[in-house]
Design a protein around this motif. Sequence first.
Motif, PDB file in Angstrom:
ATOM      1  N   MET A   1      -2.160   0.594   7.869  1.00 39.24           N
ATOM      2  CA  MET A   1      -3.518   0.068   8.009  1.00 39.24           C
ATOM      3  C   MET A   1      -3.951   0.113   9.472  1.00 39.24           C
ATOM      4  O   MET A   1      -5.075   0.519   9.780  1.00 39.24           O
ATOM      5  CB  MET A   1      -3.583  -1.362   7.465  1.00 39.24           C
TER       6      MET A   1
ATOM      7  N   VAL B   1      -7.072  -2.602  -0.306  1.00 34.18           N
ATOM      8  CA  VAL B   1      -6.836  -1.220   0.125  1.00 34.18           C
ATOM      9  C   VAL B   1      -7.234  -0.294  -1.011  1.00 34.18           C
ATOM     10  O   VAL B   1      -7.093  -0.636  -2.184  1.00 34.18           O
ATOM     11  CB  VAL B   1      -5.344  -1.007   0.478  1.00 34.18           C
TER      12      VAL B   1
ATOM     13  N   PHE C   1      -9.713   0.453   3.715  1.00 38.32           N
ATOM     14  CA  PHE C   1      -9.469  -0.947   3.388  1.00 38.32           C
ATOM     15  C   PHE C   1     -10.571  -1.811   3.955  1.00 38.32           C
ATOM     16  O   PHE C   1     -11.383  -1.371   4.764  1.00 38.32           O
ATOM     17  CB  PHE C   1      -8.100  -1.431   3.877  1.00 38.32           C
TER      18      PHE C   1
END
Length: 153
Positions: free
Chosen positions: A16, A46, A56
Amino acid sequence: MEMKFYKPTVADIPSMQELVKGEVEKGNILLRTADEMATTIRSYTVVSVDGKMAGFTATHIHSPRLAEVRSLVVGKDFRGLKLGKKLVEACIEEAKSYGIEQVLSLTYEKGFFESCGFREISKEDIPEQKIWADCIRCKHFPICDEVAMVIDL
């Protein structure tokens, strides 16, 4: 093409952070440390496309009345698939499930959020805890050119 929306685990944090890195460097999204992301991991949603993390966002709850769309990002290779809109819709649905009345976004993408049903508000209407908890950390503070937008649920 298989799209999957899911709640991440702490094991997803490095991916991420890598996905959002360019937007953080541009100043479009605030830096969130691994520890910060871990403490708020339950707020993230996500989306993956064909098994690869594509984007996300986070639904951050400020009060019993107000939540915020945070850290919305879609990877360059996945833009044009309407994933951003679907992620915002996921935030709205999550906020509704908690009984939240309004969702906020601070954005440089006014037209995008308008297409999601948001309307512009004055920054003076943003809760004080938002300004001091997040905005003061922004590299653009105190000269902010983001637009404050909300949607009533």
